[in-house]
Design an enzyme around this catalytic site. Sequence first.
Site, PDB file in Angstrom:
ATOM      1  N   ARG A 136      45.763  54.526  25.059  1.00  0.00           N
ATOM      2  CA  ARG A 136      46.042  54.364  23.973  1.00  0.00           C
ATOM      3  C   ARG A 136      47.739  54.028  24.085  1.00  0.00           C
ATOM      4  NH1 ARG A 136      42.434  58.696  21.288  1.00  0.00           N
ATOM      5  NH2 ARG A 136      43.780  59.792  23.099  1.00  0.00           N
ATOM      6  N   ARG A 151      34.177  40.784  54.714  1.00  0.00           N
ATOM      7  CA  ARG A 151      33.262  41.691  53.935  1.00  0.00           C
ATOM      8  C   ARG A 151      32.337  42.468  54.804  1.00  0.00           C
ATOM      9  NH1 ARG A 151      32.361  36.326  50.046  1.00  0.00           N
ATOM     10  NH2 ARG A 151      33.992  36.699  48.588  1.00  0.00           N
ATOM     11  N   HIS A 161      22.268  32.129  48.963  1.00  0.00           N
ATOM     12  CA  HIS A 161      22.508  32.114  50.209  1.00  0.00           C
ATOM     13  C   HIS A 161      21.307  32.473  51.141  1.00  0.00           C
ATOM     14  CE1 HIS A 161      26.144  33.843  48.394  1.00  0.00           C
ATOM     15  NE2 HIS A 161      26.975  33.423  49.384  1.00  0.00           N
ATOM     16  N   ASP A 206      30.585  39.100  44.259  1.00  0.00           N
ATOM     17  CA  ASP A 206      30.554  37.866  45.256  1.00  0.00           C
ATOM     18  C   ASP A 206      29.119  37.448  45.597  1.00  0.00           C
ATOM     19  OD1 ASP A 206      33.112  38.205  45.525  1.00  0.00           O
ATOM     20  OD2 ASP A 206      33.216  39.510  47.180  1.00  0.00           O
ATOM     21  N   GLY A 240      37.176  36.903  42.113  1.00  0.00           N
ATOM     22  CA  GLY A 240      37.246  35.483  42.607  1.00  0.00           C
ATOM     23  C   GLY A 240      35.997  34.598  42.693  1.00  0.00           C
ATOM     24  N   HIS A 241      36.066  33.588  41.806  1.00  0.00           N
ATOM     25  CA  HIS A 241      34.867  33.062  41.815  1.00  0.00           C
ATOM     26  C   HIS A 241      34.679  31.372  42.146  1.00  0.00           C
ATOM     27  CE1 HIS A 241      33.669  35.834  38.096  1.00  0.00           C
ATOM     28  NE2 HIS A 241      33.605  36.404  39.271  1.00  0.00           N
ATOM     29  N   LYS A 258      28.360  34.135  41.744  1.00  0.00           N
ATOM     30  CA  LYS A 258      28.181  33.925  40.192  1.00  0.00           C
ATOM     31  C   LYS A 258      28.842  32.574  39.541  1.00  0.00           C
ATOM     32  CE  LYS A 258      30.329  37.841  39.612  1.00  0.00           C
ATOM     33  NZ  LYS A 258      30.350  38.272  41.156  1.00  0.00           N
ATOM     34  N   GLN A 316      32.763  40.697  38.959  1.00  0.00           N
ATOM     35  CA  GLN A 316      32.104  41.987  39.797  1.00  0.00           C
ATOM     36  C   GLN A 316      30.696  42.142  39.888  1.00  0.00           C
ATOM     37  OE1 GLN A 316      35.148  42.667  37.457  1.00  0.00           O
ATOM     38  NE2 GLN A 316      36.306  41.711  39.287  1.00  0.00           N
ATOM     39  N   GLY A 321      19.728  29.290  45.692  1.00  0.00           N
ATOM     40  CA  GLY A 321      20.995  28.784  46.247  1.00  0.00           C
ATOM     41  C   GLY A 321      20.597  28.489  47.882  1.00  0.00           C
TER      42      GLY A 321
HETATM   43  P1  GDP Z   1      31.409  35.171  42.997  1.00  0.00           P
HETATM   44  O1  GDP Z   1      32.464  36.056  42.991  1.00  0.00           O
HETATM   45  O2  GDP Z   1      30.156  35.832  42.463  1.00  0.00           O
HETATM   46  O3  GDP Z   1      31.678  34.006  42.128  1.00  0.00           O
HETATM   47  O4  GDP Z   1      31.186  34.938  44.529  1.00  0.00           O
HETATM   48  P2  GDP Z   1      32.395  34.302  45.376  1.00  0.00           P
HETATM   49  O5  GDP Z   1      32.834  32.988  45.102  1.00  0.00           O
HETATM   50  O6  GDP Z   1      33.305  35.322  45.578  1.00  0.00           O
HETATM   51  O7  GDP Z   1      31.575  34.389  46.916  1.00  0.00           O
HETATM   52  C1  GDP Z   1      30.371  33.496  46.972  1.00  0.00           C
HETATM   53  C2  GDP Z   1      30.579  32.633  48.267  1.00  0.00           C
HETATM   54  O8  GDP Z   1      29.411  32.105  48.597  1.00  0.00           O
HETATM   55  C3  GDP Z   1      31.477  31.172  47.653  1.00  0.00           C
HETATM   56  O9  GDP Z   1      32.217  30.829  49.074  1.00  0.00           O
HETATM   57  C4  GDP Z   1      30.400  30.066  47.469  1.00  0.00           C
HETATM   58  O10 GDP Z   1      30.843  29.108  47.529  1.00  0.00           O
HETATM   59  C5  GDP Z   1      29.431  30.701  48.303  1.00  0.00           C
HETATM   60  N1  GDP Z   1      28.130  30.268  47.795  1.00  0.00           N
HETATM   61  C6  GDP Z   1      27.523  30.366  46.505  1.00  0.00           C
HETATM   62  N2  GDP Z   1      26.019  30.335  46.688  1.00  0.00           N
HETATM   63  C7  GDP Z   1      25.926  30.010  48.088  1.00  0.00           C
HETATM   64  C8  GDP Z   1      24.608  29.744  48.701  1.00  0.00           C
HETATM   65  O11 GDP Z   1      23.519  29.524  48.116  1.00  0.00           O
HETATM   66  N3  GDP Z   1      24.942  29.285  49.950  1.00  0.00           N
HETATM   67  C9  GDP Z   1      25.980  29.421  50.654  1.00  0.00           C
HETATM   68  N4  GDP Z   1      26.121  29.326  52.169  1.00  0.00           N
HETATM   69  N5  GDP Z   1      26.954  29.846  49.935  1.00  0.00           N
HETATM   70  C10 GDP Z   1      26.968  30.044  48.851  1.00  0.00           C
HETATM   71  P1  IMO Z   2      33.902  38.947  41.878  1.00  0.00           P
HETATM   72  O1  IMO Z   2      33.951  38.665  40.436  1.00  0.00           O
HETATM   73  C1  IMO Z   2      33.846  41.943  44.948  1.00  0.00           C
HETATM   74  C2  IMO Z   2      35.853  45.776  44.443  1.00  0.00           C
HETATM   75  C3  IMO Z   2      37.245  45.982  45.240  1.00  0.00           C
HETATM   76  C4  IMO Z   2      37.064  47.533  45.278  1.00  0.00           C
HETATM   77  C5  IMO Z   2      36.705  47.867  43.983  1.00  0.00           C
HETATM   78  C6  IMO Z   2      37.747  48.259  42.943  1.00  0.00           C
HETATM   79  O2  IMO Z   2      34.547  37.962  42.683  1.00  0.00           O
HETATM   80  O3  IMO Z   2      32.684  39.483  42.134  1.00  0.00           O
HETATM   81  P2  IMO Z   2      39.584  46.917  41.623  1.00  0.00           P
HETATM   82  O4  IMO Z   2      40.714  45.923  42.255  1.00  0.00           O
HETATM   83  O5  IMO Z   2      38.803  46.026  40.746  1.00  0.00           O
HETATM   84  O6  IMO Z   2      40.048  48.189  40.940  1.00  0.00           O
HETATM   85  O7  IMO Z   2      38.876  47.235  42.977  1.00  0.00           O
HETATM   86  O8  IMO Z   2      36.020  46.903  43.340  1.00  0.00           O
HETATM   87  N1  IMO Z   2      36.085  44.565  43.676  1.00  0.00           N
HETATM   88  C7  IMO Z   2      35.220  43.320  44.021  1.00  0.00           C
HETATM   89  N2  IMO Z   2      34.445  43.333  45.118  1.00  0.00           N
HETATM   90  N3  IMO Z   2      33.999  40.946  44.136  1.00  0.00           N
HETATM   91  C8  IMO Z   2      34.898  41.210  43.306  1.00  0.00           C
HETATM   92  O9  IMO Z   2      34.971  40.316  42.058  1.00  0.00           O
HETATM   93  C9  IMO Z   2      35.576  42.417  42.945  1.00  0.00           C
HETATM   94  N4  IMO Z   2      36.421  42.998  42.173  1.00  0.00           N
HETATM   95  C10 IMO Z   2      36.535  44.331  42.691  1.00  0.00           C
HETATM   96  O10 IMO Z   2      37.187  45.364  46.584  1.00  0.00           O
HETATM   97  O11 IMO Z   2      36.096  47.826  46.169  1.00  0.00           O
HETATM   98 MG    MG Z   3      34.079  36.731  44.262  1.00  0.00          MG
END
Ligand code: GDP
Ligand code: IMO
Ligand code: MG
Length: 458
Positions: free
Chosen positions: A141, A332, A358, A12, A39-40, A15, A232, A443
Amino acid sequence: MTVTIVGSQLGDEGKGGIVDLYGDDVDVVARYQGGDNAGHTVVHEGEEYKLSLVPSGAIRGKVGVLGNGCVVNPRTLFDEIDTLQNRGLDPDVRVAERAHVILPFHRVLDGIEEEVKSETDDEVGTTGRGIGPTYEDKAGRRGVRVGDLLDPDVLRERLEYVVPQKRAVVEDVYGLDVADLDDPDALDVDALYEEFREFGRRFEAEEMTVNAGAFLTEAMENGQNVMFEGAQGTIIDIDHGNYPYVTSSNPTAGGAAVGTGVSPGVVGGGEVVGIVKGYLTRVGSGPLPTELGGVVGDTPGYDEQGEGENEDLAHYIREEGGEYGTVTGRPRRVGWLDMPMLRHATRVSGFTGLAINHLDVLAGLDEVKVGHTYTLDGEELRSMPPRTEQWADCEANLRRFEGWAEFDPATVASEGYEALPENARTYVEYIEDELDTPAYAIGVGPGRGETIVRESPF
Ligand code: GDP
Ligand code: IMO
Ligand code: MG
């Protein structure tokens, strides 16, 4: 050329937004590990897209590939494609025939194992998507691969081998009755065959399956740019993270080669951009030396929401940053930036550039701190120790930075780096110096137009 996007912390980090930011220069975006635990988020012109499986280049109409290192739940994939189509996009997704399929019983087993572990407070806090059990079957396997869905005989044979084993685990190891499960069909060979054979037909009809390595190599031979989109982050990497509080794949840069079928030289010959959140968040259990406050149920040993200055700060940052899980909606955990973690991540993946996100969320605080080093057993450490229990014992030595005032993100992004408040620049330059890596992007908000672009990796 290639650019690999890697989470430097615990997921999170933003990315998806960075994949979208540089996506204009890209022809193909390939995921190399993970599944719908990711979750991107991509935000553009007031529209927010949350992607679990479809690579984030889809928002710009780029071809997406799910590499052999991914675990694919076809239910989620087709739901996501259909939802994006309903929003006016036309995602072109190719799936590696070598990628493994998440079957309904993998989710069931993920849930059961977490439930059992929770009796002793040992649960990982997984996303419940069946990720771990699917990678277990791959290594054991006995997995079903995407290519197997295309061949009725092979699919049936694989299911007839694996399903009775899983049924025995549910019944004999965990002492549960399959008929009592929420989804008893999850362990029924005929029901699974019908549903997954149908997915196979759709994959075939839409010509979605590929030999990922060959597909990507051909694209590059035709002069196309490829971006590898890690899911991740480094500290939840199964090898380089804080085991066992990890996911079951390799988000670090080495995973990009293994998980797509291009050589390490291709990945290493390109750029590797580490995505850094300006502070820390974590969903799920495990230590976090710079944690502020805690989240009941996830922070180890934390039974009741506490009070105090750090709790207020954690709460403030969580609300300002909207720090609730994209996949699960869970709050979180929040902490200060952790430099030993980032030094470790930089070494493992060989970052050639950074995106630091952020910084807007931290604006308005009087002071901002970072864990500069750790103290463990009276010794100062500059990087993370390999043992999770030792990491939990590390005390962060905090370094204090003057805060910076709130600013208008769109203005700062369009005017460039010098428009960022001076104290924020001091913070950025500290990170660059410590990691000996330049920040390509900064960002200052979630939207595509809310990022200061200093350099393009292409
Ligand atoms: P990812 O899993 O690495 O793609 O990140 P997520 O989408 O799960 O979480 C990042 C959150 O922060 C999302 O809601 C983005 O829209 C938001 N975000 C990304 N960059 C920035 C930033 O520079 N500032 C703020 N305020 N939010 C950001
Ligand atoms: P993105 O790509 C944040 C965490 C889960 C748990 C551990 C194992 O959005 O950054 P899993 O379901 O993968 O076996 O869970 O990893 N986790 C993440 N935390 N961002 C993610 O993906 C995650 N994918 C898994 O919360 O602690
Ligand atoms: Mg995410």
